[in-house]
Write a protein that holds these residues in place. Structure first.
Motif, PDB file in Angstrom:
ATOM      1  N   GLU A  82      19.350  -9.649  19.034  1.00 47.13           N
ATOM      2  CA  GLU A  82      19.163  -9.440  17.587  1.00 47.13           C
ATOM      3  C   GLU A  82      17.760  -9.867  17.173  1.00 47.13           C
ATOM      4  OE1 GLU A  82      23.029  -9.904  14.753  1.00 47.13           O
ATOM      5  OE2 GLU A  82      22.570 -11.651  15.985  1.00 47.13           O
ATOM      6  N   ALA A  83      17.348 -11.046  17.642  1.00 45.26           N
ATOM      7  CA  ALA A  83      16.009 -11.539  17.295  1.00 45.26           C
ATOM      8  C   ALA A  83      14.941 -10.563  17.792  1.00 45.26           C
ATOM      9  CB  ALA A  83      15.789 -12.919  17.898  1.00 45.26           C
ATOM     10  N   ALA A  84      15.123 -10.068  19.036  1.00 42.07           N
ATOM     11  CA  ALA A  84      14.145  -9.117  19.597  1.00 42.07           C
ATOM     12  C   ALA A  84      14.096  -7.849  18.745  1.00 42.07           C
ATOM     13  CB  ALA A  84      14.510  -8.780  21.041  1.00 42.07           C
ATOM     14  N   ASN A  85      15.263  -7.392  18.282  1.00 43.64           N
ATOM     15  CA  ASN A  85      15.301  -6.196  17.449  1.00 43.64           C
ATOM     16  C   ASN A  85      14.562  -6.410  16.133  1.00 43.64           C
ATOM     17  OD1 ASN A  85      16.184  -3.541  17.629  1.00 43.64           O
ATOM     18  ND2 ASN A  85      18.271  -4.170  18.112  1.00 43.64           N
ATOM     19  N   TRP A  86      14.713  -7.576  15.538  1.00 40.54           N
ATOM     20  CA  TRP A  86      14.006  -7.845  14.283  1.00 40.54           C
ATOM     21  C   TRP A  86      12.506  -8.021  14.494  1.00 40.54           C
ATOM     22  CZ3 TRP A  86      14.886  -6.744   9.527  1.00 40.54           C
ATOM     23  CH2 TRP A  86      16.200  -6.497   9.124  1.00 40.54           C
ATOM     24  N   LEU A  87      12.127  -8.624  15.622  1.00 38.96           N
ATOM     25  CA  LEU A  87      10.694  -8.707  15.937  1.00 38.96           C
ATOM     26  C   LEU A  87      10.126  -7.300  16.070  1.00 38.96           C
ATOM     27  CD1 LEU A  87      10.816 -11.631  18.533  1.00 38.96           C
ATOM     28  CD2 LEU A  87       9.901 -11.732  16.199  1.00 38.96           C
ATOM     29  N   ALA A  88      10.889  -6.434  16.752  1.00 35.52           N
ATOM     30  CA  ALA A  88      10.446  -5.033  16.899  1.00 35.52           C
ATOM     31  C   ALA A  88      10.381  -4.350  15.539  1.00 35.52           C
ATOM     32  CB  ALA A  88      11.381  -4.280  17.839  1.00 35.52           C
ATOM     33  N   ALA A  89      11.344  -4.650  14.644  1.00 32.72           N
ATOM     34  CA  ALA A  89      11.329  -4.054  13.298  1.00 32.72           C
ATOM     35  C   ALA A  89      10.084  -4.477  12.528  1.00 32.72           C
ATOM     36  CB  ALA A  89      12.594  -4.440  12.530  1.00 32.72           C
ATOM     37  N   LEU A  90       9.705  -5.748  12.672  1.00 30.04           N
ATOM     38  CA  LEU A  90       8.494  -6.232  11.993  1.00 30.04           C
ATOM     39  C   LEU A  90       7.256  -5.518  12.533  1.00 30.04           C
ATOM     40  CD1 LEU A  90       9.341 -10.036  11.770  1.00 30.04           C
ATOM     41  CD2 LEU A  90       8.913  -8.521   9.826  1.00 30.04           C
ATOM     42  N   ILE A  91       7.222  -5.322  13.847  1.00 32.77           N
ATOM     43  CA  ILE A  91       6.086  -4.601  14.460  1.00 32.77           C
ATOM     44  C   ILE A  91       6.070  -3.143  13.977  1.00 32.77           C
ATOM     45  CG2 ILE A  91       5.167  -3.738  16.656  1.00 32.77           C
ATOM     46  CD1 ILE A  91       6.199  -6.388  17.929  1.00 32.77           C
ATOM     47  N   ASP A  92       7.233  -2.489  14.033  1.00 37.52           N
ATOM     48  CA  ASP A  92       7.329  -1.101  13.544  1.00 37.52           C
ATOM     49  C   ASP A  92       6.883  -1.012  12.086  1.00 37.52           C
ATOM     50  OD1 ASP A  92       8.428  -0.222  15.934  1.00 37.52           O
ATOM     51  OD2 ASP A  92      10.501  -0.418  15.242  1.00 37.52           O
ATOM     52  N   GLY A  93       7.330  -1.981  11.288  1.00 34.19           N
ATOM     53  CA  GLY A  93       7.019  -1.967   9.859  1.00 34.19           C
ATOM     54  C   GLY A  93       5.520  -2.069   9.610  1.00 34.19           C
ATOM     55  N   MET A  94       4.850  -2.924  10.399  1.00 37.18           N
ATOM     56  CA  MET A  94       3.396  -3.029  10.305  1.00 37.18           C
ATOM     57  C   MET A  94       2.728  -1.690  10.567  1.00 37.18           C
ATOM     58  SD  MET A  94       1.814  -6.305  10.531  1.00 37.18           S
ATOM     59  CE  MET A  94       0.643  -5.846  11.817  1.00 37.18           C
ATOM     60  N   PHE A  95       3.140  -1.024  11.645  1.00 37.23           N
ATOM     61  CA  PHE A  95       2.523   0.265  11.986  1.00 37.23           C
ATOM     62  C   PHE A  95       2.796   1.306  10.893  1.00 37.23           C
ATOM     63  CE2 PHE A  95       2.056  -1.518  16.198  1.00 37.23           C
ATOM     64  CZ  PHE A  95       0.850  -0.967  16.597  1.00 37.23           C
ATOM     65  N   ALA A  96       4.018   1.287  10.360  1.00 33.74           N
ATOM     66  CA  ALA A  96       4.354   2.240   9.300  1.00 33.74           C
ATOM     67  C   ALA A  96       3.502   1.990   8.055  1.00 33.74           C
ATOM     68  CB  ALA A  96       5.835   2.148   8.968  1.00 33.74           C
ATOM     69  N   ARG A  97       3.263   0.689   7.741  1.00 34.17           N
ATOM     70  CA  ARG A  97       2.421   0.350   6.583  1.00 34.17           C
ATOM     71  C   ARG A  97       1.001   0.864   6.765  1.00 34.17           C
ATOM     72  NH1 ARG A  97       3.591   0.452   2.146  1.00 34.17           N
ATOM     73  NH2 ARG A  97       5.057   1.778   3.154  1.00 34.17           N
ATOM     74  N   VAL A  98       0.471   0.717   7.987  1.00 34.25           N
ATOM     75  CA  VAL A  98      -0.886   1.194   8.262  1.00 34.25           C
ATOM     76  C   VAL A  98      -0.967   2.699   8.023  1.00 34.25           C
ATOM     77  CG1 VAL A  98      -2.641   1.502  10.043  1.00 34.25           C
ATOM     78  CG2 VAL A  98      -1.352  -0.631   9.908  1.00 34.25           C
ATOM     79  N   ALA A  99       0.077   3.414   8.486  1.00 33.57           N
ATOM     80  CA  ALA A  99       0.084   4.873   8.327  1.00 33.57           C
ATOM     81  C   ALA A  99       0.219   5.254   6.859  1.00 33.57           C
ATOM     82  CB  ALA A  99       1.225   5.472   9.145  1.00 33.57           C
ATOM     83  N   ALA A 100       1.015   4.470   6.106  1.00 34.29           N
ATOM     84  CA  ALA A 100       1.334   4.865   4.732  1.00 34.29           C
ATOM     85  C   ALA A 100       0.266   4.451   3.730  1.00 34.29           C
ATOM     86  CB  ALA A 100       2.679   4.259   4.316  1.00 34.29           C
ATOM     87  N   ASP A 101      -0.425   3.376   4.008  1.00 32.94           N
ATOM     88  CA  ASP A 101      -1.250   2.759   2.974  1.00 32.94           C
ATOM     89  C   ASP A 101      -2.589   2.302   3.524  1.00 32.94           C
ATOM     90  OD1 ASP A 101      -2.345   1.331   0.932  1.00 32.94           O
ATOM     91  OD2 ASP A 101      -0.887  -0.299   0.980  1.00 32.94           O
TER      92      ASP A 101
END
Lengths: 198, 198
Positions: free
Chosen positions: B156-175
């Motif tokens: 679960e922790a690994a999945n949330w760490l991955a979500a935070l990483i994914d979220g960063m990349f998505a933010r870069v693309a969006a904004d």
């Protein structure tokens, strides 16, 4: 050509957008034919062109509709008595949306298209702006209500909330074992930390 | 056809993959022609087919290379003395990568392609698995070192760490106004909360 009444016209237009969203999510925008969209909407091929000039216009209408839905969903939240509770409830709602793999897949397809289609990019950016504006309004309202303890500015906090939402959607797309509905408490815990942790 | 020595062959292959990654990130996979890739790599058109059977094979090789890079970067981390510090340093490295809009755009393009291309989807899933395995190994090592206070399981922790990483990349693309390099402390704070907050 028949001229249906405005309400019927709008309802057929929405049915085409619903069908298009499913086609784009499953086959991708490039591989989807307007005939596929018509078939899924239960209309005869070519009927789509009574409502949209092109497949590309369908895509733009779909992304624009998404933006309107975001604004309608978020507008009332910042005016409520307990803005932080509204924010946490909104994130719960987003978790429910993220459970819908069709919705999650479409979001990803549209983001990818925005990378090489200026018109899509403009709408995606506007939708993202609408989401962040809504989140920022909630953060400011929570601050005004004395609910925040954070060194982040409201725009920074809104950006991180958006990153958490984006991350959830990306996890759904990447990992079939990730079930956002079960992860709502963790997401809400991260948000509370972000807004009250320091 | 000349038969270059293996080292030269590998170096040309890598140059083609570098060029392809830039083309795919900027124009998208569908719109990129093999001639574009050759031109950017400074080779004559058609030269690519001495190294790859098709544009699709280039894409698969590119995604596979990404997976090897993830594994190579993460393998030593969990063996270090202070696993939590290694994790935070790794996230700092990811923030630096996310600053590269070309890298961030390519990641998004590949995710989107994975939605409708089984071979890409398998490799993307394997890469994601490699990232989460690496994160999970780090989480377990940190737990063993007595560094964790969390009710989350290691996956679960690994999945949330991955979500935070994914979220960063998505933010870069969006904004374009989101600069991950400046956001490293916030990301690290969220991770510390995730792993030590409860």
């Amino acid at each position: 050509m028949r001229t249906p009444d405005p309400q019927q016209r709008e309802s057929k237009r929405m049915a085409l957008l619903d069908a298009a969203s499913q086609c784009f999510a499953e086959a991708g925008f490039v591989a989807t034919r307007t005939a596929d969209i018509c078939a899924l909407a239960g209309m005869s091929a070519g009927n789509l062109f009574h409502y949209f000039a092109s497949k590309h216009e369908v895509l733009l209408a779909l992304v624009a509709r998404e933006g309107e839905e975001i604004q309608q969903a978020m507008a009332p939240l910042a005016k409520a008595a307990d803005p932080l509770a509204q924010l946490l409830a909104f994130l719960d709602h987003v978790c429910q949306l993220a459970c819908d793999r069709h919705y999650a897949g479409l979001a990803l397809e549209i983001s990818a298209l925005g990378h090489r289609d200026e018109a899509v990019a403009r709408l995606v950016k506007a939708n993202d702006r609408a989401l962040r504006d809504g989140l920022e309004a909630l953060v400011r309202a929570a601050d005004k209500a004395g609910q925040l303890h954070t060194s982040l500015s409201a725009p920074e906090a809104a950006n991180w909330l958006a990153a958490l939402i984006d991350g959830m959607f990306a996890r759904v797309a990447a990992d079939p074992d990730f079930h956002p509905a079960q992860q709502t408490p963790v997401l809400q815990g991260l948000v509370v930390h972000l807004l009250q942790g320091r």
